[in-house]
Design an enzyme around this catalytic site. Structure first.
Site, PDB file in Angstrom:
ATOM      1  N   HIS A 251       0.806  -1.223   0.000  1.00 47.25           N
ATOM      2  CA  HIS A 251       0.000   0.000   0.000  1.00 47.25           C
ATOM      3  C   HIS A 251       0.838   1.271   0.000  1.00 47.25           C
ATOM      4  O   HIS A 251       0.774   2.048   0.954  1.00 47.25           O
ATOM      5  CB  HIS A 251      -0.923   0.009   1.235  1.00 47.25           C
TER       6      HIS A 251
HETATM    7  C1  LIG Z   1      -0.885  -7.877  -4.207  1.00 45.43           C
HETATM    8  C2  LIG Z   1      -1.694  -6.693  -3.722  1.00 45.43           C
HETATM    9  C3  LIG Z   1      -2.841  -6.920  -2.983  1.00 45.43           C
HETATM   10  C4  LIG Z   1      -3.594  -5.843  -2.529  1.00 45.43           C
HETATM   11  N1  LIG Z   1      -4.758  -6.072  -1.859  1.00 45.43           N
HETATM   12  C5  LIG Z   1      -5.549  -5.045  -1.503  1.00 45.43           C
HETATM   13  C6  LIG Z   1      -6.809  -5.272  -0.903  1.00 45.43           C
HETATM   14  O1  LIG Z   1      -7.212  -6.409  -0.705  1.00 45.43           O
HETATM   15  N2  LIG Z   1      -7.564  -4.210  -0.542  1.00 45.43           N
HETATM   16  C7  LIG Z   1      -7.142  -2.919  -0.752  1.00 45.43           C
HETATM   17  O2  LIG Z   1      -7.846  -1.993  -0.367  1.00 45.43           O
HETATM   18  N3  LIG Z   1      -5.961  -2.679  -1.342  1.00 45.43           N
HETATM   19  C8  LIG Z   1      -5.174  -3.701  -1.754  1.00 45.43           C
HETATM   20  N4  LIG Z   1      -3.998  -3.459  -2.403  1.00 45.43           N
HETATM   21  C9  LIG Z   1      -3.644  -2.053  -2.698  1.00 45.43           C
HETATM   22  C10 LIG Z   1      -4.566  -1.370  -3.707  1.00 45.43           C
HETATM   23  O3  LIG Z   1      -4.867  -2.213  -4.785  1.00 45.43           O
HETATM   24  C11 LIG Z   1      -3.896  -0.089  -4.170  1.00 45.43           C
HETATM   25  O4  LIG Z   1      -3.662   0.704  -3.033  1.00 45.43           O
HETATM   26  C12 LIG Z   1      -4.711   0.724  -5.155  1.00 45.43           C
HETATM   27  O5  LIG Z   1      -5.042  -0.014  -6.287  1.00 45.43           O
HETATM   28  C13 LIG Z   1      -3.927   1.958  -5.551  1.00 45.43           C
HETATM   29  O6  LIG Z   1      -4.696   2.712  -6.433  1.00 45.43           O
HETATM   30  P1  LIG Z   1      -4.023   3.813  -7.350  1.00 45.43           P
HETATM   31  O7  LIG Z   1      -5.093   4.416  -8.187  1.00 45.43           O
HETATM   32  O8  LIG Z   1      -3.192   4.683  -6.521  1.00 45.43           O
HETATM   33  O9  LIG Z   1      -2.985   3.037  -8.278  1.00 45.43           O
HETATM   34  P2  LIG Z   1      -3.182   1.779  -9.215  1.00 45.43           P
HETATM   35  O10 LIG Z   1      -4.432   1.059  -8.881  1.00 45.43           O
HETATM   36  O11 LIG Z   1      -1.923   1.024  -9.149  1.00 45.43           O
HETATM   37  O12 LIG Z   1      -3.358   2.404 -10.670  1.00 45.43           O
HETATM   38  C14 LIG Z   1      -2.353   3.162 -11.285  1.00 45.43           C
HETATM   39  C15 LIG Z   1      -2.327   2.841 -12.773  1.00 45.43           C
HETATM   40  O13 LIG Z   1      -1.619   3.882 -13.445  1.00 45.43           O
HETATM   41  C16 LIG Z   1      -0.843   3.305 -14.473  1.00 45.43           C
HETATM   42  N5  LIG Z   1       0.256   4.231 -14.785  1.00 45.43           N
HETATM   43  C17 LIG Z   1       1.317   4.547 -14.011  1.00 45.43           C
HETATM   44  N6  LIG Z   1       2.096   5.450 -14.643  1.00 45.43           N
HETATM   45  C18 LIG Z   1       1.511   5.705 -15.829  1.00 45.43           C
HETATM   46  C19 LIG Z   1       1.842   6.553 -16.935  1.00 45.43           C
HETATM   47  N7  LIG Z   1       2.903   7.344 -16.899  1.00 45.43           N
HETATM   48  N8  LIG Z   1       1.027   6.558 -18.015  1.00 45.43           N
HETATM   49  C20 LIG Z   1      -0.082   5.767 -18.070  1.00 45.43           C
HETATM   50  N9  LIG Z   1      -0.432   4.937 -17.040  1.00 45.43           N
HETATM   51  C21 LIG Z   1       0.348   4.921 -15.949  1.00 45.43           C
HETATM   52  C22 LIG Z   1      -0.358   2.004 -13.876  1.00 45.43           C
HETATM   53  O14 LIG Z   1       0.040   1.110 -14.888  1.00 45.43           O
HETATM   54  C23 LIG Z   1      -1.585   1.545 -13.098  1.00 45.43           C
HETATM   55  O15 LIG Z   1      -2.385   0.710 -13.887  1.00 45.43           O
HETATM   56  C24 LIG Z   1      -3.189  -4.509  -2.824  1.00 45.43           C
HETATM   57  C25 LIG Z   1      -2.023  -4.294  -3.539  1.00 45.43           C
HETATM   58  C26 LIG Z   1      -1.275  -5.372  -3.990  1.00 45.43           C
HETATM   59  C27 LIG Z   1      -0.018  -5.117  -4.759  1.00 45.43           C
END
Ligand SMILES: Cc1cc2nc3c(=O)[nH]c(=O)nc-3n(C[C@H](O)[C@H](O)[C@H](O)COP(=O)(O)OP(=O)(O)OC[C@H]3O[C@@H](n4cnc5c(N)ncnc54)[C@H](O)[C@@H]3O)c2cc1C
Ligand code: SF4
Lengths: 135, 547
Positions: B441
């Site tokens: 996270h």
């Molecule tokens: C194995 C695992 C299990 C987890 N389990 C849970 C759970 O059960 N419950 C929970 O609440 N959380 C869980 N989490 C954490 C949760 O999934 C994340 O905190 C959340 O998805 C983060 O959201 P975000 O929008 O910040 O980033 P993300 O969901 O990671 O999305 C960011 C996206 O932006 C894209 N990106 C990055 N840079 C660029 C760029 N320059 N141009 C275009 N695209 C780009 C990436 O490829 C990615 O697809 C888990 C994480 C992991 C790794």
């Protein structure tokens, strides 16, 4: 991956992945193939460290055992790897950990290895297809 | 439409009301909300698009296809910690465990008091959570498919008098295939790739896959678009150019990539807070050799929790792993490794998650925007909490009948009983002595706040420095959350979507906001079986959580 590393990895695979009970033995070609993809998809830093560790492992073995790691008899090779894993200096225990990562993942990612351990991928895939969930 | 680079004729130029970078927990909900409001929305996603047919249960393949850098993303510092992140349509939600928890009340209080975020009221957040839970069909893990590993641990914890229960998850009709972290093969898990994104597409949004945003175009202090490059699916090399002109730019690339993009674009740097304030919820694990086969990894990997120690910042949550992952987790090799792996069916595992008190981390610009460097040092207090969490898990496993417990602590890799346990309890750890830690996270690197000198974005999600540039992902969370963050990110994304709607429609802010909340209330009232009510009515709701 350069031929030099391919060759070293082929020879390291059976040292890291020992045969056990009814599980099929390591398949060096499969280990090389998977590691190639794992390293390609990964970070440049991990790639560099991984290759460096191949040299370091050999250097330490020459230093400590006076022999190449590839020419140690199986028992002695196992003992050597174990001693590194158990070393109290993290820098040393990290060497086999890094080398083992793609090798172990490759081996235990095989269907014929996972199945005897109770993870029958073919059966699970069939079941998942039959239980497709619509939103 | 989902547009993949294979079919493109050449460089692409587009205009849109909103361009969103990233299709994960932050980007997905915004894309849906705004496209359903009638705005033209373009989403750029660096990763590829995969469906349930592509998810083949194999962890090895998932790492190389769905994870950023094949899951080799680590922190530099003491100790080294692996921080896996998703890189695919749906972002990390596609490979997460599906746990959906609300912010603990005391954390929201901190946001109010320390970060000046009083306008994120408990009432508003409660409504947003309810809406997201309703949409994702969140419900408690079904004990029928919770998996023996989780149930055994939970029963043992309860036997010791520790509180716990089954986790709320966004996986309706989940059959417990045990591979949530490698893509749900039945489509049960309502990750963003099967929920928000398809709905956004249905409402007219366009999503470009394997398209990496590189430049945020700013004119006269306003964000006006994004430039990027498509990536070859096989080699990862740059191919065609992408340019989107838009009224609003939303940066939702995750807590590591978002600050990196800002740094490489030299944007929003005045406060000196971009990339700072990183927290990750460091995780420990304890594996146990039992007498009975557990049927692993069948069963929901993360179905149970123990929250007795949540007030101390320790949350215990289930984690079942397939052989390929257990194989890289074991702290030894050769013969001993093979013999332990042979006992895979008898090995249970559980994880602990630490809510940081004195650790510190930051993301800094790396050699390229793609490769930022992440620094993180585990603080003394957090290290002690981590050790305590491992001792607690060992205690619970031994009470469950474990013969041995494997820990990630040098010198204590294998505990065989009370003597080892007592020895570990007495030992003062040093940071180099814990290995194989992971964290799932990352958050906080572009934090929200009321003060432009100490935060990067306003509570609306807009950056203090660049008009019409919004940030909406885990980087906006101002403090360590203490629980899994996806539900909070999604709820805040809905909130941010409201502010963007307001900006684009140039309506009076308060009026719009009141209208939005009223609509939300109405929507929830009309639901016959509100999941919010169902969850609130349950007796085993995790302690201290909001709502
Ligand atoms: C194995 C695992 C299990 C987890 N389990 C849970 C759970 O059960 N419950 C929970 O609440 N959380 C869980 N989490 C954490 C949760 O999934 C994340 O905190 C959340 O998805 C983060 O959201 P975000 O929008 O910040 O980033 P993300 O969901 O990671 O999305 C960011 C996206 O932006 C894209 N990106 C990055 N840079 C660029 C760029 N320059 N141009 C275009 N695209 C780009 C990436 O490829 C990615 O697809 C888990 C994480 C992991 C790794
Ligand atoms: S346990 Fe299996 S069916 Fe349930 S959400 Fe996870 S992967 Fe999907």
């Amino acid at each position: 991956m350069r031929n030099y590393f391919v060759e070293r990895l082929r020879r390291l695979a059976p040292i890291f992945i020992e045969p056990v009970e009814d599980l099929p033995p390591a398949d060096p070609e499969q280990v090389v193939e998977f590691s190639r993809e794992f390293l390609r998809a990964g970070t440049p830093a991990f790639r560099v460290i991984f290759y460096a560790m191949i040299f370091v492992l050999q250097a330490i073995c020459l230093l400590v055992r006076g022999k190449s790691v590839y020419s140690l008899p199986p028992e002695e090779a196992d003992e050597f790897i174990q001693s590194l894993y158990n070393h109290r200096f993290t820098a040393l225990s990290t060497i086999p950990t890094i080398l083992g990562t793609p090798m172990y993942m490759a081996h235990y990612n095989r269907d014929d290895i996972q199945e005897p351990l109770g993870f029958d991928i073919a059966a699970m895939r069939e079941e998942a297809a039959a239980r497709e969930v619509q939103r | 439409m989902i547009i993949q680079p294979e079919g493109l004729p050449g460089d692409i130029r587009r205009e849109a009301d909103v361009v969103i970078i990233g299709s994960g927990a932050g980007g997905g909900p915004i894309a849906k909300e705004l496209s359903e409001e009638g705005y033209s929305v373009v989403v750029l996603e660096e990763g590829g698009y995969f469906t349930r047919e592509d998810f083949d249960f194999r962890a090895g393949q998932a790492f190389t296809r769905l994870y950023r850098d094949a899951s080799q993303t680590v922190t530099l510092g003491m100790p080294t910690i692996v921080v896996p992140q998703g890189k695919t349509v749906g972002g990390t939600t596609t490979i997460n465990s599906g746990t959906c928890l609300r912010i603990p009340r005391h954390v929201l209080k901190r946001w109010h008091l320390e970060c000046g975020l009083r306008d994120i009221s408990e009432e508003e957040l409660g409504l947003l959570y309810s809406a997201v839970e309703e949409y994702l069909q969140v419900k408690r893990a079904d004990p029928e498919v919770a998996g023996r590993n989780n149930i055994l641990f939970l029963e043992s914890a309860e036997g010791l008098g520790y509180s716990g229960g089954f986790l709320p998850r966004n996986a309706k009709d989940c059959e417990g295939f045990g591979v949530c972290a490698y893509g749900c093969p039945s489509g049960a898990k309502q990750s963003v790739n099967v929920s928000y994104i398809p709905d956004a597409i249905r409402a007219g949004a366009d999503l470009y896959t394997r398209c990496r945003a590189e430049r945020i175009v700013v004119r006269g202090g306003r964000a006006t678009g994004v430039r990027g490059r498509f990536l070859d699916p096989h080699t990862g090399k740059k191919t065609y150019r992408m340019e989107v002109e838009a009224s609003v730019v939303v940066l939702a690339a995750g807590a590591v990539q978002t600050p990196s993009l800002l740094m490489h674009n030299r944007l929003c740097l005045s406060s000196g807070r971009v990339g700072k304030n990183l927290s990750i919820h460091p995780c420990g694990a304890a594996m146990a050799l039992l007498d009975e086969p557990l049927g692993n990894p069948k069963g929901i990997p993360q179905s149970a929790y123990v929250d007795e120690f949540a007030p101390e910042g320790i949350m215990l949550e289930g984690v079942t792993i397939p052989p390929a992952v257990m194989a890289i987790t074991l702290p030894w090799g050769g013969r001993r490794h093979a013999e332990t792996m042979w006992r895979y069916p008898y090995i249970g595992s559980f994880g602990s998650m630490i809510s940081e008190h004195d650790s510190s981390g930051k993301v800094v610009a790396g050699p390229s925007a793609r490769q930022p460097l992440t620094f993180y040092n585990l603080g003394r207090g957090d290290l002690d909490r981590l050790k305590r969490s491992i001792l607690l898990m060992a205690e619970i496993w031994f009470a469950a009948g474990a013969k041995r417990v494997y820990t990630p602590i040098a010198g204590f890799k294998e505990l065989t009983g009370p003597r080892d346990f007592a020895r570990l309890a007495r030992t003062s750890l040093n940071r180099a002595g814990v290995y194989g830690l992971s964290a799932y996270h990352p958050m906080g690197t572009c934090s929200m706040g009321a003060d432009p000198y100490s935060s990067v974005i306003k509570s609306s999600g807009e950056t203090w420095e660049v008009e019409n540039l919004y940030i909406c992902d885990a980087s906006m969370l101002p403090t360590s959350l203490g629980v899994n963050p996806q539900l909070t990110i999604m709820s805040l994304a809905m909130r941010t979507a409201g502010f963007i709607d307001d900006r684009l429609s140039e309506g009076a802010f308060e009026k719009q906001r009141a209208g939005r909340l009223e609509r939300l209330r109405g929507r929830l009232r009309t639901e016959k079986e509100s999941i919010a009510k169902r969850l609130a009515g349950e007796s085993d709701s995790p302690r201290q959580l909001l709502g």
